[in-house]
Design a protein around this motif. Structure first.
Motif, PDB file in Angstrom:
ATOM      1  N   ILE A 162       1.043  -1.268  -0.039  1.00  0.00           N
ATOM      2  CA  ILE A 162      -0.170  -0.004  -0.107  1.00  0.00           C
ATOM      3  C   ILE A 162       0.813   1.310   0.008  1.00  0.00           C
ATOM      4  O   ILE A 162       1.938   1.183   0.739  1.00  0.00           O
ATOM      5  N   ARG A 163       0.572   2.161  -0.706  1.00  0.00           N
ATOM      6  CA  ARG A 163       1.541   3.289  -0.938  1.00  0.00           C
ATOM      7  C   ARG A 163       1.743   4.028   0.610  1.00  0.00           C
ATOM      8  O   ARG A 163       0.584   4.542   1.168  1.00  0.00           O
ATOM      9  N   GLY A 164       2.788   4.229   0.840  1.00  0.00           N
ATOM     10  CA  GLY A 164       3.239   4.714   2.110  1.00  0.00           C
ATOM     11  C   GLY A 164       3.123   4.062   3.335  1.00  0.00           C
ATOM     12  O   GLY A 164       3.202   4.376   4.409  1.00  0.00           O
ATOM     13  N   GLN A 165       2.733   2.738   3.158  1.00  0.00           N
ATOM     14  CA  GLN A 165       2.561   1.636   4.249  1.00  0.00           C
ATOM     15  C   GLN A 165       3.341   0.621   4.273  1.00  0.00           C
ATOM     16  O   GLN A 165       3.022  -0.666   4.835  1.00  0.00           O
ATOM     17  N   ASN A 166       4.654   0.296   3.363  1.00  0.00           N
ATOM     18  CA  ASN A 166       5.274  -0.369   3.477  1.00  0.00           C
ATOM     19  C   ASN A 166       4.982  -1.763   2.375  1.00  0.00           C
ATOM     20  O   ASN A 166       3.781  -1.705   1.831  1.00  0.00           O
ATOM     21  N   ALA A 167       5.542  -2.720   2.144  1.00  0.00           N
ATOM     22  CA  ALA A 167       5.259  -4.044   1.624  1.00  0.00           C
ATOM     23  C   ALA A 167       5.613  -5.150   2.333  1.00  0.00           C
ATOM     24  O   ALA A 167       6.535  -5.236   3.223  1.00  0.00           O
TER      25      ALA A 167
ATOM     26  N   LEU B  20      12.836  -9.455  -5.808  1.00  0.00           N
ATOM     27  CA  LEU B  20      13.788  -8.383  -5.532  1.00  0.00           C
ATOM     28  C   LEU B  20      13.481  -7.825  -4.334  1.00  0.00           C
ATOM     29  O   LEU B  20      14.451  -7.359  -3.599  1.00  0.00           O
ATOM     30  N   ALA B  21      11.933  -7.303  -4.134  1.00  0.00           N
ATOM     31  CA  ALA B  21      11.596  -6.729  -2.886  1.00  0.00           C
ATOM     32  C   ALA B  21      11.961  -7.673  -1.632  1.00  0.00           C
ATOM     33  O   ALA B  21      12.028  -6.967  -0.668  1.00  0.00           O
ATOM     34  N   ALA B  22      12.104  -8.750  -1.931  1.00  0.00           N
ATOM     35  CA  ALA B  22      12.308  -9.730  -0.826  1.00  0.00           C
ATOM     36  C   ALA B  22      13.644 -10.111  -0.583  1.00  0.00           C
ATOM     37  O   ALA B  22      13.806 -11.181   0.176  1.00  0.00           O
ATOM     38  N   ASN B  23      14.708  -9.711  -1.514  1.00  0.00           N
ATOM     39  CA  ASN B  23      16.212  -9.866  -1.249  1.00  0.00           C
ATOM     40  C   ASN B  23      16.205 -11.444  -2.004  1.00  0.00           C
ATOM     41  O   ASN B  23      17.439 -11.873  -1.402  1.00  0.00           O
ATOM     42  N   LYS B  24      15.413 -11.871  -2.722  1.00  0.00           N
ATOM     43  CA  LYS B  24      15.826 -13.265  -3.001  1.00  0.00           C
ATOM     44  C   LYS B  24      16.732 -13.052  -4.421  1.00  0.00           C
ATOM     45  O   LYS B  24      17.428 -14.069  -4.765  1.00  0.00           O
ATOM     46  N   ILE B  25      16.586 -11.839  -5.101  1.00  0.00           N
ATOM     47  CA  ILE B  25      17.420 -11.549  -6.311  1.00  0.00           C
ATOM     48  C   ILE B  25      17.851 -10.138  -5.819  1.00  0.00           C
ATOM     49  O   ILE B  25      17.187  -9.399  -5.039  1.00  0.00           O
ATOM     50  N   ASP B  26      19.054  -9.704  -6.432  1.00  0.00           N
ATOM     51  CA  ASP B  26      19.742  -8.435  -6.098  1.00  0.00           C
ATOM     52  C   ASP B  26      19.429  -7.354  -7.212  1.00  0.00           C
ATOM     53  O   ASP B  26      19.424  -6.218  -6.997  1.00  0.00           O
ATOM     54  N   CYS B  27      18.837  -7.885  -8.456  1.00  0.00           N
ATOM     55  CA  CYS B  27      18.523  -6.741  -9.223  1.00  0.00           C
ATOM     56  C   CYS B  27      17.739  -7.313 -10.554  1.00  0.00           C
ATOM     57  O   CYS B  27      17.909  -8.229 -10.821  1.00  0.00           O
TER      58      CYS B  27
ATOM     59  N   GLU C 193       8.081   0.441  -1.885  1.00  0.00           N
ATOM     60  CA  GLU C 193       7.539   0.328  -0.451  1.00  0.00           C
ATOM     61  C   GLU C 193       8.594  -0.574   0.172  1.00  0.00           C
ATOM     62  O   GLU C 193       8.726  -0.606   1.519  1.00  0.00           O
ATOM     63  N   ALA C 194       9.457  -1.486  -0.295  1.00  0.00           N
ATOM     64  CA  ALA C 194      10.228  -2.292   0.344  1.00  0.00           C
ATOM     65  C   ALA C 194      11.613  -1.328   0.444  1.00  0.00           C
ATOM     66  O   ALA C 194      12.550  -1.900   0.886  1.00  0.00           O
ATOM     67  N   GLY C 195      11.908  -0.097  -0.192  1.00  0.00           N
ATOM     68  CA  GLY C 195      12.790   0.522   0.023  1.00  0.00           C
ATOM     69  C   GLY C 195      13.681   0.301  -1.233  1.00  0.00           C
ATOM     70  O   GLY C 195      15.047   1.139  -0.957  1.00  0.00           O
ATOM     71  N   GLY C 196      13.465  -0.232  -2.257  1.00  0.00           N
ATOM     72  CA  GLY C 196      14.122  -0.297  -3.324  1.00  0.00           C
ATOM     73  C   GLY C 196      14.052   0.916  -4.277  1.00  0.00           C
ATOM     74  O   GLY C 196      13.171   1.848  -4.177  1.00  0.00           O
TER      75      GLY C 196
END
Length: 261
Positions: free
Chosen positions: A130-135, A194-201, A222-225
Motif C-alpha cells: 500500500i502506498r506509504g505503508q510498506n510492502a 527483488l523486494a524480498a531480497n531473493k534476487i539483487d537486481c 515500498e520495500a525501500g528499493g
C-alpha cells in the motif's frame, strides 16, 4: 491496518489463484492430445475468470464498473479507480508445467498505483503493498536492503541477451563480480523477489508494456528499493529500459553502463 480495498483485492486474487491451479493440475489429461490447443485453454480460463471477477465487482460497485480490457490484462474502471489484473504472468511456464508463474494486480487511483499484489498460487506466497505503508510477504514486512559483494543474482528480461556489442561493459561486470543470471519467465515474480531480497537486481532493456511492471513497481518502492533507467534517471517510464535494486546495486550497475544509451 489493512484497507478495505486491499481485503477485496486479496479475495479476488486468491479466487483467481484457485482457478489457475485447478487448470494447471488438469493439464496432464490434455497435454499429449494431438487436438490440444493452448490458446483455447487460455481463452477458456480468461472467460471463466472475467465472469467471476465481474460478478464480484458488480456486488461491490452496483454494476457501475466499466470493463476496459478482458484479454491479456483485465482492466476495470470505477470512477477514478482502475484495477489492472494480469491473470497469468508467465503463461509459457504455466503451459509447459514449469511451476513458476504468478497473478499480479495494481489498483490505480487518479493515475497513481495505490495498492498492488503479486500472488504465487503454487507456493501460496502473497506479496502486497500500500502506498506509504510498506510492502509485505504473507504479512511480514519486506526491506530491499541486503547487499553482498559476492554471490549476486540478477534477473533479466528475455531480450537482454540481444544487447549490442557497445554494452559489453555489463557483460564484463557479470564476469568480474561473479554475478549469476536468471531469466525466469515471470516479470512480476522477479520484481517481488527483488523486494524480498531473493534476487539483487532486475534489468529490462525492452519495456513495451508497463502494465507488466505496475504491481512490482510499488512493492519494490515500498520495500525501500529504487527503480531508474540505465543512466540513473527516475523517468524510466519514458525509457525503453529499467533497472531495479537497492541503492548499492543501482550504483554498481550504472557505473558500468555509462555508454549504453
Amino acid at each position: 491496518m489493512r484497507s478495505p480495498m486491499l481485503n477485496i483485492a486479496i479475495r479476488i486474487i486468491r479466487n483467481i489463484g484457485n482457478i489457475i491451479i485447478k487448470n494447471y493440475e488438469m493439464q496432464n489429461a490434455n497435454i499429449y492430445n494431438n487436438n490440444y490447443d493452448s490458446n483455447i485453454l487460455i481463452k477458456k480460463i480468461n472467460k471463466n475468470l472475467i465472469n467471476i471477477i465481474t460478478k464480484t465487482f458488480y456486488n461491490i460497485y452496483s454494476k457501475n464498473i466499466v470493463i476496459l480490457n478482458k484479454e491479456n490484462f483485465f482492466i476495470f474502471k470505477y470512477k477514478n479507480t482502475i484495477w489492472i489484473i494480469n491473470p497469468i504472468d508467465g503463461i509459457l511456464n504455466f503451459l509447459k508445467k514449469l511451476p513458476h508463474f504468478s497473478i499480479s494486480m495494481a489498483i490505480c487511483i487518479k493515475g497513481k498505483t495505490e495498492i498492488s499484489l503479486i500472488y504465487d498460487p503454487l507456493k501460496n506466497d502473497l506479496f502486497t503493498a500500500i502506498r506509504g505503508q510498506n510492502a509485505q510477504l504473507n504479512g511480514y514486512k519486506l526491506r530491499c536492503d541486503t547487499y553482498k559483494k559476492k554471490f549476486l543474482i540478477f534477473a533479466l528480461n528475455t531480450n537482454y541477451i540481444f544487447f549490442k556489442s557497445q554494452n559489453i561493459n555489463l557483460l564484463e561486470l557479470f564476469k568480474k563480480k561473479f554475478i549469476s543470471i536468471r531469466i525466469s519467465g515471470s516479470t512480476s515474480l522477479d520484481l517481488a523477489y527483488l523486494a524480498a531480497n531473493k534476487i539483487d537486481c532486475y534489468i529490462n532493456n525492452n519495456v513495451q508494456n508497463f502494465n507488466y511492471l505496475l504491481a512490482g513497481e510499488l512493492i519494490i518502492k515500498e520495500a525501500g528499493g529504487l527503480i531508474t533507467n540505465f543512466i540513473g534517471h527516475y523517468n524510466y517510464k519514458n525509457s525503453a529500459n529499467m533497472l531495479a535494486g537497492n541503492s548499492h546495486i543501482i550504483k554498481l550497475v550504472i557505473s558500468n553502463t555509462e555508454n549504453i544509451l
